[in-house]
Structures are given as structure tokens and as C-alpha cells.
Design an enzyme around this catalytic site. Sequence first.
Site, PDB file in Angstrom:
ATOM      1  N   ARG A 114       0.850  -1.197   0.000  1.00 57.79           N
ATOM      2  CA  ARG A 114       0.000   0.000   0.000  1.00 57.79           C
ATOM      3  C   ARG A 114       0.878   1.237   0.000  1.00 57.79           C
ATOM      4  O   ARG A 114       2.020   1.206   0.404  1.00 57.79           O
ATOM      5  CB  ARG A 114      -0.904   0.018   1.237  1.00 57.79           C
ATOM      6  CG  ARG A 114      -2.045  -0.974   1.178  1.00 57.79           C
ATOM      7  CD  ARG A 114      -2.841  -0.956   2.479  1.00 57.79           C
ATOM      8  NE  ARG A 114      -3.490   0.317   2.713  1.00 57.79           N
ATOM      9  CZ  ARG A 114      -3.493   0.954   3.883  1.00 57.79           C
ATOM     10  NH1 ARG A 114      -2.876   0.466   4.927  1.00 57.79           N
ATOM     11  NH2 ARG A 114      -4.104   2.110   4.013  1.00 57.79           N
ATOM     12  N   LYS A 179       3.857  -6.488  11.910  1.00 60.36           N
ATOM     13  CA  LYS A 179       3.006  -6.852  10.777  1.00 60.36           C
ATOM     14  C   LYS A 179       3.232  -8.305  10.362  1.00 60.36           C
ATOM     15  O   LYS A 179       4.358  -8.738  10.114  1.00 60.36           O
ATOM     16  CB  LYS A 179       3.332  -5.918   9.612  1.00 60.36           C
ATOM     17  CG  LYS A 179       2.386  -6.067   8.451  1.00 60.36           C
ATOM     18  CD  LYS A 179       2.148  -4.729   7.819  1.00 60.36           C
ATOM     19  CE  LYS A 179       1.570  -4.827   6.444  1.00 60.36           C
ATOM     20  NZ  LYS A 179       1.185  -3.550   5.909  1.00 60.36           N
ATOM     21  N   ARG A 312      -1.743   4.818  13.484  1.00 58.43           N
ATOM     22  CA  ARG A 312      -0.784   4.294  14.469  1.00 58.43           C
ATOM     23  C   ARG A 312      -1.220   4.755  15.854  1.00 58.43           C
ATOM     24  O   ARG A 312      -2.045   5.671  15.979  1.00 58.43           O
ATOM     25  CB  ARG A 312       0.649   4.727  14.156  1.00 58.43           C
ATOM     26  CG  ARG A 312       0.853   6.208  14.161  1.00 58.43           C
ATOM     27  CD  ARG A 312       2.295   6.593  13.812  1.00 58.43           C
ATOM     28  NE  ARG A 312       2.402   8.008  13.545  1.00 58.43           N
ATOM     29  CZ  ARG A 312       2.445   8.964  14.464  1.00 58.43           C
ATOM     30  NH1 ARG A 312       2.410   8.657  15.751  1.00 58.43           N
ATOM     31  NH2 ARG A 312       2.516  10.228  14.123  1.00 58.43           N
TER      32      ARG A 312
HETATM   33  C1  BTN Z   1       0.507  -3.687   2.370  1.00 59.68           C
HETATM   34  O1  BTN Z   1       1.289  -2.764   2.070  1.00 59.68           O
HETATM   35  O2  BTN Z   1       0.210  -3.881   3.543  1.00 59.68           O
HETATM   36  C2  BTN Z   1      -0.071  -4.565   1.307  1.00 59.68           C
HETATM   37  C3  BTN Z   1       0.873  -5.647   0.868  1.00 59.68           C
HETATM   38  C4  BTN Z   1       0.306  -6.562  -0.192  1.00 59.68           C
HETATM   39  C5  BTN Z   1       1.336  -7.514  -0.730  1.00 59.68           C
HETATM   40  C6  BTN Z   1       0.733  -8.553  -1.634  1.00 59.68           C
HETATM   41  S1  BTN Z   1       1.840  -9.885  -1.985  1.00 59.68           S
HETATM   42  C7  BTN Z   1       0.733 -10.508  -3.168  1.00 59.68           C
HETATM   43  C8  BTN Z   1       0.170  -9.317  -3.920  1.00 59.68           C
HETATM   44  N1  BTN Z   1       1.037  -8.931  -5.006  1.00 59.68           N
HETATM   45  C9  BTN Z   1       1.578  -7.721  -4.821  1.00 59.68           C
HETATM   46  O3  BTN Z   1       2.359  -7.153  -5.606  1.00 59.68           O
HETATM   47  N2  BTN Z   1       1.141  -7.190  -3.660  1.00 59.68           N
HETATM   48  C10 BTN Z   1       0.233  -8.089  -2.983  1.00 59.68           C
END
Ligand code: BTN
Length: 317
Positions: A114, A179, A312
Site C-alpha cells: 500500500r 506486521k 498508528r
Molecule cells: C501492504 O502494504 O500492507 C499490502 C501488501 C500486499 C502484498 C501482496 S503480496 C501478493 C500481492 N502482489 C503484490 O504485488 N502485492 C500483494
Amino acid sequence: MHSLIEILQDGHFHSGEELGERLAISRAGVWKRLQRLETEMGLKVCAVKGRGYRLAQPLLLLDAERLNQAGLPWSVQVFDTLESTNSTAQRLAAAEPEKGLVVLAERQTAGRGRRGRQWVSPYGENLYLSLALPVTGGMRQLEGVSLVVGLAIVESLAGLGIAGLGLKWPNDVLVDQQKLAGILLELSGNPDDCGQLIIGIGLNINMNIGEAVDQPWTSLAKQLGKLCDRTSIAIDIIQHLAHYLSRFFAEGFTALRQDWERWHVWQGRVGCLSSGVNEVQGLILGIDSGGALKMRVDGQEQIFSGGELSLRLAHDT
Ligand code: BTN
């Protein structure tokens, strides 16, 4: 390359001779492939004279056959290396837009998080999963869906007995303040009509080192003290997604709101909500019927929503 990793995934020593025989290549060929494991795949190989080669950390690779025989409601495709499972799911879904599909990879070279962050995706350690779902009748009905995905993940992991497991609005899965999993939703197509919803899930399963990760993190292996079977975890998460998404599409987010709040780790605490430059501080009251965050700010209840917001705890600078 996959078959060399398949042999070495047990973490035991294998002699150069054995590897050459099993892969039907010369000793020089074995050596080259071992080097590529390190340089291209980032896998550390230990070599000991007289014993052979082993991976520094054993792996449990995804088992495509088990995934396809698990009776899941969507077809599942397992890849070795992808830039991003979200991109591949989107591309594959465009060819067959009326069906849902799941894409999994052993590794991502450009995993997305994100707010423009990268998602560190080392080979064979974690879960990189994207579910592409067709959406008809406009995207407005998707309000709250990202929270439902978080709920499906924690409900799936609940049976593992991890203390401190919970959700942070909007959709981080945490253990205490670290996380464990993140969710990235992407939409393609016409927002008022038909399109694809891509649900991307990154879950840290067997990651132990994760030097490149730029936020406090944990993994199932760190929590449970053992290597976890990524295939079983993937199957269970997909089954929970199917259950919670079908409830969401049939009954709306309201039916799941209380279940989500039960997992919300910061309910009743003072939090800071930021959207880049702007920041507000207030008491976290919960979520509304659409999944937006409710906070008491300067004595007044306010509602916040939007994928770019980040929450947060107030004392946590
Ligand atoms: C975040 O930032 O919290 C979201 C992370 C999401 C990662 C997943 S891994 C599978 C899918 N492919 C990606 O490129 N991103 C999501």
C-alpha cells in the site's frame, strides 16, 4: 531451476554427484545452477567439502497438485517467479473475465504494498497470493471488502494459537505491533459497471531474516517456532476468503462488522491517523456500517475512509 530447489528444499546435504545425476547435467552445470540460486534467487547455499551442498534455510515449496485437488471454488495457478501476483492475476483475468482465479508465486521481484511501498517477497518463504474476482454492477458495492479480507485471514490463522493476533484498520494483520500480513486491493475496468477486483495478500510464513523489510514485522515461523506448510495455509486462507466474501456479497458489510471489531487491536485506544502531511489524533471508537473508521476528535465523532490513510497509536512516534 525449480527442480534443483525441489531437491535442496529439505535443508540436507546433497553431493554434487547426486545433484548431477538427478538433474541429468554435468558437475559444472550443477555448480552454475547453484551459483544462480544465490545470485538470481537470493537463496543462500552452504558448501562443505566431502558432504556437498545444502540450503542455509530449508524451504517448503508450494504444492500445485494439492492446491488443485483441494476442491477450491476458483482455479489456482502457481508460478515460480513473478513481478507481482496482482499484475499477473489482472492479466489472466482479462482473458476470462467472468471467472474468478487465484495466482500464487514462490517469489515476486516487484511485489507492491500500500501507499507505493514495495513488498519484500523472498523465494519460497511467504505467501504471495492474488485473487481476481469479476465485479458487475459497479464498484460502490465493494465498500468494506478490504476489511472482510483481513477478517478472513485472521479467522483462518486463529486456530494456530498465536497470542496477540489481530487487525489494524483498515487491513493490516498484526501480532502485537508487528506486521504479519498486508492486503492490497486493486480495481480494473469501469467503476460504474463491470470490472475486476484484484485482492492481493502477502502473509509472512517462514521468513526469518527479512533484512529489507522497512517496518516491524513477524512471521508464523517466528511466532510458532517451526517451519509451516505454506500449501495448507494457502488452501485454508482461500477457503476462508470464499466463505467471508460470499457472506459479504449476500449480506453486506453490516453482517460482518461486529466480527471485524472483535479482532480490532486498537479499539478504544488513542490513535493518530495520517494521510501524508495531514494528521489527526483521537479516540478509536470502531468502524461504521461501511467499514470507515470512527474516531472521537476534539469531542466530536468523525468518520474516516480511504486507502491512503494510515493509523498508528498516539504514543508510538
Ligand atoms: C501492504 O502494504 O500492507 C499490502 C501488501 C500486499 C502484498 C501482496 S503480496 C501478493 C500481492 N502482489 C503484490 O504485488 N502485492 C500483494
